[in-house]
Design a protein around this motif. Structure first.
Motif, PDB file in Angstrom:
ATOM      1  N   MET A 212      11.546  35.631  21.125  1.00 62.85           N
ATOM      2  CA  MET A 212      11.678  37.056  21.424  1.00 62.85           C
ATOM      3  C   MET A 212      10.614  37.554  22.392  1.00 62.85           C
ATOM      4  O   MET A 212      10.725  38.664  22.906  1.00 62.85           O
ATOM      5  N   GLN A 213       9.581  36.745  22.621  1.00 63.09           N
ATOM      6  CA  GLN A 213       8.484  37.200  23.455  1.00 63.09           C
ATOM      7  C   GLN A 213       8.966  37.550  24.866  1.00 63.09           C
ATOM      8  O   GLN A 213       9.677  36.781  25.502  1.00 63.09           O
ATOM      9  N   GLY A 214       8.578  38.739  25.314  1.00 60.80           N
ATOM     10  CA  GLY A 214       8.967  39.185  26.642  1.00 60.80           C
ATOM     11  C   GLY A 214      10.340  39.812  26.702  1.00 60.80           C
ATOM     12  O   GLY A 214      10.780  40.263  27.763  1.00 60.80           O
ATOM     13  N   GLY A 215      11.020  39.856  25.556  1.00 55.30           N
ATOM     14  CA  GLY A 215      12.355  40.437  25.523  1.00 55.30           C
ATOM     15  C   GLY A 215      12.347  41.873  25.022  1.00 55.30           C
ATOM     16  O   GLY A 215      11.307  42.532  24.969  1.00 55.30           O
ATOM     17  N   LYS A 216      13.506  42.334  24.620  1.00 59.24           N
ATOM     18  CA  LYS A 216      13.648  43.701  24.121  1.00 59.24           C
ATOM     19  C   LYS A 216      12.917  43.856  22.793  1.00 59.24           C
ATOM     20  O   LYS A 216      12.897  42.939  21.967  1.00 59.24           O
ATOM     21  N   LYS A 217      12.303  45.021  22.587  1.00 57.13           N
ATOM     22  CA  LYS A 217      11.553  45.296  21.366  1.00 57.13           C
ATOM     23  C   LYS A 217      12.480  45.296  20.153  1.00 57.13           C
ATOM     24  O   LYS A 217      13.557  45.895  20.173  1.00 57.13           O
ATOM     25  N   GLU A 218      12.053  44.612  19.092  1.00 54.56           N
ATOM     26  CA  GLU A 218      12.832  44.605  17.857  1.00 54.56           C
ATOM     27  C   GLU A 218      12.792  45.981  17.199  1.00 54.56           C
ATOM     28  O   GLU A 218      11.850  46.761  17.390  1.00 54.56           O
ATOM     29  N   ALA A 219      13.832  46.304  16.434  1.00 51.78           N
ATOM     30  CA  ALA A 219      13.938  47.591  15.744  1.00 51.78           C
ATOM     31  C   ALA A 219      13.521  47.392  14.290  1.00 51.78           C
ATOM     32  O   ALA A 219      14.192  46.681  13.546  1.00 51.78           O
ATOM     33  N   ILE A 220      12.427  48.010  13.889  1.00 51.33           N
ATOM     34  CA  ILE A 220      11.916  47.853  12.535  1.00 51.33           C
ATOM     35  C   ILE A 220      12.368  49.046  11.697  1.00 51.33           C
ATOM     36  O   ILE A 220      11.987  50.193  11.976  1.00 51.33           O
ATOM     37  N   GLY A 221      13.185  48.778  10.696  1.00 53.59           N
ATOM     38  CA  GLY A 221      13.669  49.871   9.865  1.00 53.59           C
ATOM     39  C   GLY A 221      14.645  49.356   8.822  1.00 53.59           C
ATOM     40  O   GLY A 221      14.718  48.153   8.537  1.00 53.59           O
ATOM     41  N   CYS A 222      15.403  50.278   8.242  1.00 57.42           N
ATOM     42  CA  CYS A 222      16.385  49.935   7.213  1.00 57.42           C
ATOM     43  C   CYS A 222      17.506  50.964   7.259  1.00 57.42           C
ATOM     44  O   CYS A 222      17.530  51.833   8.136  1.00 57.42           O
ATOM     45  N   GLY A 223      18.435  50.866   6.333  1.00 58.64           N
ATOM     46  CA  GLY A 223      19.557  51.805   6.303  1.00 58.64           C
ATOM     47  C   GLY A 223      19.734  52.400   4.925  1.00 58.64           C
ATOM     48  O   GLY A 223      19.328  51.815   3.925  1.00 58.64           O
TER      49      GLY A 223
END
Length: 238
Positions: A212-223
């Protein structure tokens, strides 16, 4: 016995009655990829569970990473199989203590060992159950699970939540895509359905997430899904 409910009026009373209504209030926890989960994600999920008066938990899959046995390139300096598994079990024990009664939809990383056993022609009788290996005996490991006509599935096979909901015409909650975080509604003549992506709880700086390095930022959360009629995302403040 008397009525011990708060003596509320107007909108405050409506809000109280709504949040205490006897219906499923489901916390959907994103991909953990233990032992490579982000510090603080467990605390965030516990607080979210309490804040929204939840009474049910679904882990959306990939609770473990199994990096050492990945079908992709592994880190030469990473942990071996025994060490990574023991570390994952140790970290999962905290999740199990917090949420002992939960459904877990199996993700592609959860299934890596089973897939390798199948490709090696090892009969399933030799394979232990997930709960036995991970020391989470009360967790229910499933392909998918349904509550209030809403389908919960990891997403690696079903596809992205919005597309799966539209294709199958059922409200769908999924994970798998670490950068997806949304709840999209679709309206028809007789009903409305939604597709929800709940993000994840991974530590993208860990060596297992090097891809994932250098890619789109991961989304940290829940539902959160309430009674099948209300759904929304809750992001973690980083």
């Amino acid at each position: 016995m008397g009525d011990f409910r708060p003596r509320l009026k107007g909108n405050k009373k409506k809000a109280f009655l709504n949040i205490t209504k006897e219906e499923n209030r489901i916390l959907v926890i994103g991909d953990l990829h233990e032992p490579f989960c982000l510090d603080g994600y467990l605390k965030f999920c516990k607080e979210t569970y309490a804040n929204y008066n939840c009474n049910r938990v679904v882990f959306i899959g990939d609770v473990i990473d199994s990096h050492y046995s990945s079908y992709h390139e592994t880190d030469a300096d990473g942990m071996g199989g025994a060490d990574e598994l023991e570390f994952a079990i140790k970290k999962l024990s905290k999740w199990y203590k917090a949420f002992p009664d939960a459904d877990v939809t199996l993700g592609n990383h959860d299934r890596i060992i089973i897939r390798k056993a199948q490709s090696s022609n090892i009969p399933s009788k030799w394979i232990k159950e997930f709960g036995e290996v991970l020391e989470t005996p009360k967790w229910r490991f499933v392909t998918d699970v349904w509550f209030d006509d809403v389908r919960y599935v990891h997403g690696d096979k079903s596809g992205k939540a919005r597309m799966a909901a539209k294709r199958d015409m059922v409200s769908t909650v999924s994970g798998h895509y670490h950068t997806d975080f949304y709840c999209e509604w679709m309206f028809g003549k007789t009903r409305a359905i939604f597709g929800m992506a709940v993000g994840c709880g991974i530590d993208s700086k860990s060596y297992a997430m090097g891809y994932m390095q250098g890619g789109k930022k991961e989304a940290i959360g829940c539902g959160i899904v309430v009674g099948g009629h209300t759904a929304f995302n809750v992001k973690m403040n980083l």
